[in-house]
Write a protein that holds these residues in place. Structure first.
Motif, PDB file in Angstrom:
ATOM      1  N   GLY A  28       0.395  -1.766  -0.701  1.00  0.00           N
ATOM      2  CA  GLY A  28      -0.089   0.012  -0.172  1.00  0.00           C
ATOM      3  C   GLY A  28       0.957   1.198  -0.151  1.00  0.00           C
ATOM      4  N   GLN A  29       0.626   2.191   1.164  1.00  0.00           N
ATOM      5  CA  GLN A  29       1.575   3.562   1.261  1.00  0.00           C
ATOM      6  C   GLN A  29       2.881   3.437   1.354  1.00  0.00           C
ATOM      7  OE1 GLN A  29      -0.851   7.168   2.149  1.00  0.00           O
ATOM      8  NE2 GLN A  29      -2.558   5.946   0.475  1.00  0.00           N
ATOM      9  N   THR A  30       2.483   2.644   2.377  1.00  0.00           N
ATOM     10  CA  THR A  30       4.515   2.214   3.151  1.00  0.00           C
ATOM     11  C   THR A  30       4.850   0.904   2.569  1.00  0.00           C
ATOM     12  OG1 THR A  30       3.173   1.036   5.226  1.00  0.00           O
ATOM     13  CG2 THR A  30       2.170   2.942   5.247  1.00  0.00           C
ATOM     14  N   ILE A  31       6.160   1.329   3.832  1.00  0.00           N
ATOM     15  CA  ILE A  31       6.841   0.621   4.020  1.00  0.00           C
ATOM     16  C   ILE A  31       6.903  -0.729   4.617  1.00  0.00           C
ATOM     17  CG2 ILE A  31       9.827   0.051   3.202  1.00  0.00           C
ATOM     18  CD1 ILE A  31      10.112   2.410   3.161  1.00  0.00           C
ATOM     19  N   LEU A 503       6.296   6.178   4.909  1.00  0.00           N
ATOM     20  CA  LEU A 503       5.495   6.044   4.054  1.00  0.00           C
ATOM     21  C   LEU A 503       6.609   5.618   2.519  1.00  0.00           C
ATOM     22  CD1 LEU A 503       4.154   9.569   3.918  1.00  0.00           C
ATOM     23  CD2 LEU A 503       3.180   7.855   3.890  1.00  0.00           C
ATOM     24  N   ALA A 504       5.957   5.367   2.130  1.00  0.00           N
ATOM     25  CA  ALA A 504       6.805   4.558   0.543  1.00  0.00           C
ATOM     26  C   ALA A 504       7.169   5.528   0.010  1.00  0.00           C
ATOM     27  CB  ALA A 504       5.941   2.979  -0.037  1.00  0.00           C
ATOM     28  N   ASP A 505       7.835   6.555   0.313  1.00  0.00           N
ATOM     29  CA  ASP A 505       7.883   7.251  -1.366  1.00  0.00           C
ATOM     30  C   ASP A 505       9.762   7.232  -1.181  1.00  0.00           C
ATOM     31  OD1 ASP A 505       6.049   8.871  -0.979  1.00  0.00           O
ATOM     32  OD2 ASP A 505       6.578  10.669  -0.169  1.00  0.00           O
ATOM     33  N   ARG A 531       3.896   7.415  -1.838  1.00  0.00           N
ATOM     34  CA  ARG A 531       2.559   6.122  -1.192  1.00  0.00           C
ATOM     35  C   ARG A 531       2.941   5.154  -1.692  1.00  0.00           C
ATOM     36  NH1 ARG A 531      -0.417   9.289   2.627  1.00  0.00           N
ATOM     37  NH2 ARG A 531       0.373  11.567   3.278  1.00  0.00           N
ATOM     38  N   GLY A 532       3.971   4.180  -2.269  1.00  0.00           N
ATOM     39  CA  GLY A 532       3.417   3.019  -2.576  1.00  0.00           C
ATOM     40  C   GLY A 532       3.380   2.897  -4.284  1.00  0.00           C
ATOM     41  N   GLN A 533       2.482   4.401  -4.986  1.00  0.00           N
ATOM     42  CA  GLN A 533       2.321   4.587  -6.455  1.00  0.00           C
ATOM     43  C   GLN A 533       3.579   5.332  -7.508  1.00  0.00           C
ATOM     44  OE1 GLN A 533      -0.313   3.179  -8.030  1.00  0.00           O
ATOM     45  NE2 GLN A 533      -0.860   1.958  -5.091  1.00  0.00           N
ATOM     46  N   VAL A 534       4.121   4.705  -8.321  1.00  0.00           N
ATOM     47  CA  VAL A 534       5.013   5.316  -9.856  1.00  0.00           C
ATOM     48  C   VAL A 534       3.740   6.659 -10.184  1.00  0.00           C
ATOM     49  CG1 VAL A 534       5.873   5.180 -11.691  1.00  0.00           C
ATOM     50  CG2 VAL A 534       5.774   2.869 -10.281  1.00  0.00           C
ATOM     51  N   VAL A 535       4.852   7.457  -9.682  1.00  0.00           N
ATOM     52  CA  VAL A 535       3.531   8.825 -10.214  1.00  0.00           C
ATOM     53  C   VAL A 535       4.871   9.639 -10.981  1.00  0.00           C
ATOM     54  CG1 VAL A 535       2.491   9.260  -7.890  1.00  0.00           C
ATOM     55  CG2 VAL A 535       5.047  10.382  -8.835  1.00  0.00           C
TER      56      VAL A 535
END
Length: 540
Positions: A28-31, A503-505, A531-535
């Motif tokens: 999700g959004q985290t490590i 956060l998975a930044d 937040r875990g998504q490729v932007v």
């Protein structure tokens, strides 16, 4: 909930031990986990996506520790870019006037035309444009040209009229209106934040529609350079209300820390008409912002000894933006209210005002781990860094000045000896002062890799090595824009390093920047994860 396994490339966590694990698992959004590839493969849920780094380097996404988001978007969409080399290609005042004239031609009569990033120290004439020159662009549009530093500008007659300034208007403390020495007529020059007023605010002429257009443009630019967390470090009430217009349950695609103007407190938060803040989790109200001085390019940064080649005989050391008594009052007020303080201090005398004010506030009201911060601190001396270490004051340096203005620091502003130690990162390390580094966008563009290059290699635009003794390691330059930047604003528990629960930044780089630091500038961001998504991803 999507899980992703990152593996097969160097991973620089920026944790306390600077560990370099084989793999990272996000959920999700985290490590979720960090460790060996075999361990994480055994742990990862079914359906986990695999992100093969193919030898590229994974790091925490960059954090901008001081800047003025979304000002770069406003410039790109609504203002006239008058930047000179090495940033732009406006070489002289006639070129600037022609660009303003073209903008005026497409702007309805009576509406403002605003030029930005003009630098009197880079332009052929070595000065700001005059009121008469701007009147030649248009007398039917207010024309306002603001300096690259954001600390002065030039206005045409209609802009001066709308600003309520005439030849009898007195100079405010910390500011001045340019006047012809013989006639007293206004020249159009307006210096200092107190004199510029709202014309010096980054949200000048920005309505709600323009705000969100500029926000989106700036967001996309920052994400393309691996930056997922930034600041608006001088937020007027109007700017805060723009941010507050986003409903609390919406994600704008970016996370920010907002620094309200310190003088607005306590009325902003606890007055008869307090700010209505919806509490959107992507926008955090952070430190309160103060100033002690101006900019080196204008010789309004406040120094303890005269400029190398002073341009103002009456103020050879620059100027303070407020009296020491006023400054101590503001610092004590904010400290006693429990706020962290970020204070713009370019010159060493300006920095000493803040250091002394913090010392007095702490003596009257001791507070552990306050993290009050000097912003820029370009002329900090070793004795001041020692004071800061004792008082718990941190600093965010501006080493991009080495590239953009280093040659003029050496030749004109500070002279060789002081110029060699602008933004003294290595001295801060030696004295145990935790620091960050920044671009101060839009003063210089937010480019974290180039900024690291400036701090590591300290090369001016002219190729001079400016301050060998102040060079830092590539690792220090990266930490100063990741975990140390998170720490500086009390965000170290949620972002800034690759550790479980954060956060998975993340950012993926085409090479390991710790290898061959002399060539760190050739490093490129190839992917940005928020937040875990490729932007953002580099086009193949």
């Amino acid at each position: 909930m999507t899980s992703v396994l990152y593996f097969n490339g160097p991973i620089l966590t920026m944790d306390a031990g600077n560990s370099t694990p084989e793999a990272v698992l996000t959920e999700g959004q985290t490590i979720r986990a960090v460790g060996s590839e075999a361990e994480l493969r055994a742990e990862m849920p079914a359906g986990t996506q695999e992100a093969d780094l193919q030898g590229q380097t994974l790091i925490p996404a960059f954090i901008d520790p001081h800047g003025h988001f979304p000002d770069p978007g406003f410039i790109r969409l609504f203002r006239v870019d008058l930047a000179s080399p090495p940033r732009g290609d406006c070489l002289d005042i006639p070129t600037a006037l022609e660009r303003l004239r073209a903008k005026a031609a497409e702007t309805p009569t009576g509406e403002w035309v605003m030029g930005v990033l003009f630098d009197n120290t880079s332009i052929a004439e070595g000065r700001m444009p005059t009121r008469a020159e701007l009147d030649s662009v248009s007398t039917e549009h207010p024309i306002w040209v603001i300096h690259a530093s954001g600390h002065n500008g030039s206005a045409n007659s209609l802009a001066l009229q709308k600003h309520g300034v005439n030849r009898d208007t007195p100079d405010p403390l910390g500011g001045r209106f340019g006047r012809d020495p013989e006639t007293g007529a206004l020249t159009g020059l307006i210096e200092g934040l107190s004199a510029m007023g709202e014309m010096g605010d980054t949200d000048f002429l920005i309505d709600r529609e323009r705000f969100w257009a500029g926000f989106n443009s700036c967001r996309d630019e920052y994400l393309a350079h691996g930056v997922t967390y930034a600041q608006n470090a001088w937020a007027t009430r109007e700017m805060l209300e723009h941010f507050a217009s986003l409903p609390a349950d919406q994600d704008p695609g970016y996370d920010l820390m907002l620094l309200p103007i310190g003088e607005l407190e306590p009325a902003l938060t606890d007055g008869p008409d307090p700010l209505d803040w919806p509490g959107n989790p992507h926008f955090t109200l952070g430190p309160r912002k103060l100033f002690t001085d101006g900019a080196f390019q204008l010789q309004t940064a406040f120094l303890s000894a005269p400029y190398h080649k002073p341009i103002d005989p009456e103020n050879p050391c620059g100027m303070s933006y407020e009296s020491e008594e006023q400054h101590r009052f503001q610092v004590k007020k904010l400290h006693d209210l429990g706020y962290q303080i970020h204070c713009h201090c370019n010159g060493d005398a300006g920095a000493q005002m803040f250091i002394d004010a913090v010392a007095a506030a702490l003596e009257a009201n001791p507070r552990a781990d306050h993290r009050h911060t000097i912003i820029h601190g370009q002329a900090l001396r070793d004795d001041q860094l020692q004071q800061m270490a004792k008082l718990g004051i941190t600093v965010s340096f501006f080493p991009a000045h080495v590239h953009f203005w280093g040659d003029r620091h050496y030749d004109t502003f500070l002279g060789p000896e002081r110029a060699e130690r602008i933004s003294p990162c290595a001295s801060a390390e030696r004295f145990g002062v935790r620091y960050t580094i920044h671009n101060d966008a839009s003063v210089t563009p937010t480019r974290p890799i180039h900024l690291a290059h400036c701090a590591v290699n300290r090369l001016t635009a002219g190729g001079r090595r400016l301050g060998e003794a102040q060079r830092i390691s590539a690792l220090s330059a990266l930490r100063a824009q990741t975990i140390d930047a998170a720490w500086q604003v009390f965000q170290e528990d949620t972002r800034g390093s690759i550790e479980p629960g954060k956060l998975a930044d993340l950012a993926v780089l085409n090479r390991n920047p710790l290898e061959d630091p002399d060539s760190i500038e050739t490093t490129k961001v190839t992917r940005t994860i928020r937040r875990g998504q490729v932007v953002w991803a580099q086009e193949q």
